[in-house]
Design an enzyme around this catalytic site. Sequence first.
Site, short mmCIF file in Angstrom:
data_model
loop_
_atom_site.label_atom_id
_atom_site.label_comp_id
_atom_site.label_asym_id
_atom_site.label_seq_id
_atom_site.Cartn_x
_atom_site.Cartn_y
_atom_site.Cartn_z
N GLU A 96 0.84 -1.18 0.00
CA GLU A 96 0.00 0.00 0.00
C GLU A 96 0.89 1.25 0.00
OE1 GLU A 96 -3.19 1.61 3.37
OE2 GLU A 96 -1.75 0.05 3.86
N LEU A 98 1.49 4.98 1.10
CA LEU A 98 0.97 5.89 2.12
C LEU A 98 1.58 7.27 1.91
CD1 LEU A 98 1.23 3.48 5.16
CD2 LEU A 98 -0.88 4.27 4.09
N ASP A 198 13.60 -2.99 13.73
CA ASP A 198 14.59 -2.04 13.17
C ASP A 198 14.05 -0.63 13.33
OD1 ASP A 198 16.80 -1.02 11.88
OD2 ASP A 198 16.25 -1.71 9.88
P1 ADP Z 1 14.80 0.38 2.14
O1 ADP Z 1 14.29 -1.03 2.27
O2 ADP Z 1 15.60 0.58 0.90
O3 ADP Z 1 15.52 0.88 3.38
P2 ADP Z 1 12.40 1.87 2.93
O4 ADP Z 1 11.40 0.80 3.24
O5 ADP Z 1 13.04 2.55 4.08
O6 ADP Z 1 13.51 1.31 1.91
O7 ADP Z 1 11.68 2.93 1.99
C1 ADP Z 1 12.35 4.04 1.44
C2 ADP Z 1 11.56 5.33 1.66
O8 ADP Z 1 10.32 5.23 0.98
C3 ADP Z 1 11.21 5.55 3.12
O9 ADP Z 1 12.15 6.33 3.77
C4 ADP Z 1 9.86 6.22 3.06
O10 ADP Z 1 10.00 7.63 3.02
C5 ADP Z 1 9.26 5.76 1.75
N1 ADP Z 1 8.24 4.69 1.98
C6 ADP Z 1 8.45 3.47 2.56
N2 ADP Z 1 7.32 2.75 2.55
C7 ADP Z 1 6.38 3.52 1.96
C8 ADP Z 1 4.99 3.34 1.66
N3 ADP Z 1 4.36 2.20 1.95
N4 ADP Z 1 4.34 4.35 1.06
C9 ADP Z 1 4.98 5.51 0.75
N5 ADP Z 1 6.28 5.74 0.99
C10 ADP Z 1 6.98 4.77 1.59
#
Ligand code: ADP
Length: 293
Positions: A96, A98, A198
Amino acid sequence: MYMSLIEKISEQIATVTGGDFVCKNQQSIGGGCINSAFRLDGDGTSYFVKHNSAHLLDMFIAESEGLQAMADTNTIRVPKPVCYGVADNQSYLVMEYLRFDGGRSVDLLGEQLAAMHRHTQERFGFHVDNTIGATPQDNTPHNDWVSFWQQRRLGYQLNLAKRKGCGRKLIDDGERLQELIPRFFTDYRPQPAILHGDLWSGNYSYADDGQPVIFDPATYYGDREADIAMTELFGGFGRGFYDAYNNAWPLDPGYSVRKTLYNLYHIINHFNLFGGGYLGQAEAMTDRLIAEV
Ligand code: ADP
C-alpha cells in the site's frame, strides 16, 4: 524506467486485488538504504514498490510476512503488503502506498507500539529469517530468550565480525559477555512480543490522517525492550513517545542496563556493514556491560 517490469508488476497487482489495475503514472522514490523504490499510480489507487536483484526475493518475502504479522495485530498502522515476485531479473515487493504528510503525534506512536507489543506467541523468533540492514537475521525459534539472544543475535553478529577482521578484543570480550547474559535476566522474564525489529527514526512517519506508521521492519518475537532500545540508539523519539509508552505499559527498571545489550547487536551489525568507528563503539559497549553485571 523499467517499462516491462512496471507492466508485469501492474498485471500481478490486478490479479491479486481482483481488479483491473492499470498503471497511469510512475514516480521514483528515494531515501531507502537498501533498495530502489517507486510509486505506481492507477485510477485512484497507488502502490509502493521496492525492488532489487532477483536473488533477493526471500528478503522481500520476509518483509511481507513481517508487515502482515504487524498489520494483523490491528494496533499500529503499517503499509499492507500486496504481492511480491520476480520479473525482468528484479525481485520486488508491492505494498500500500501511504502519503507521509500528516500530523505529529509521537504520543500516539508510543501508545500504539505498546499495544502492538502486547501481541505474543509461544516462542521467541519468527517463522522466516529476515534481514537487519543488508545482514541476514536468524529467527530460529527458541523457548528461552537468553539462549535466543546469545546465539541468534549477539553470537551471530560476533561470528560475522570475526570474519570481517574485527580483532581479538571484541571477540574475546563478546564471548565473555555471551556467557554473562543470564545475569541480566535474574529477575526479569520477557514474554515473546511482536517487534518491529529495526525501529530507528527513519522507519516511522505519519500518514495524511495523522496516524503514525511504522515500516521497513525486521520483525520477530522478542523482548519489547529491544524495540525501545533501538529508538534510543540514534537520538531518541522524544519525551512524549516514552511517556506514552510507559503509561500504556511501564518498562522494567532493568531496561536502562539491558538497552546497551540490545543496542550492541545493532552496533556490531553497523561495524559488519560499514566498518570504521563502530568497532570502537562496540568494544566500549561490551566493556561497559561486563562491568555492570
Ligand atoms: P529500504 O528497504 O531501501 O531501506 P524503505 O522501506 O526505508 O527502503 O523505503 C524508502 C523510503 O520510501 C522511506 O524512507 C519512506 O519515506 C518511503 N516509503 C516506505 N514505505 C512507503 C509506503 N508504503 N508508502 C509511501 N512511501 C513509503
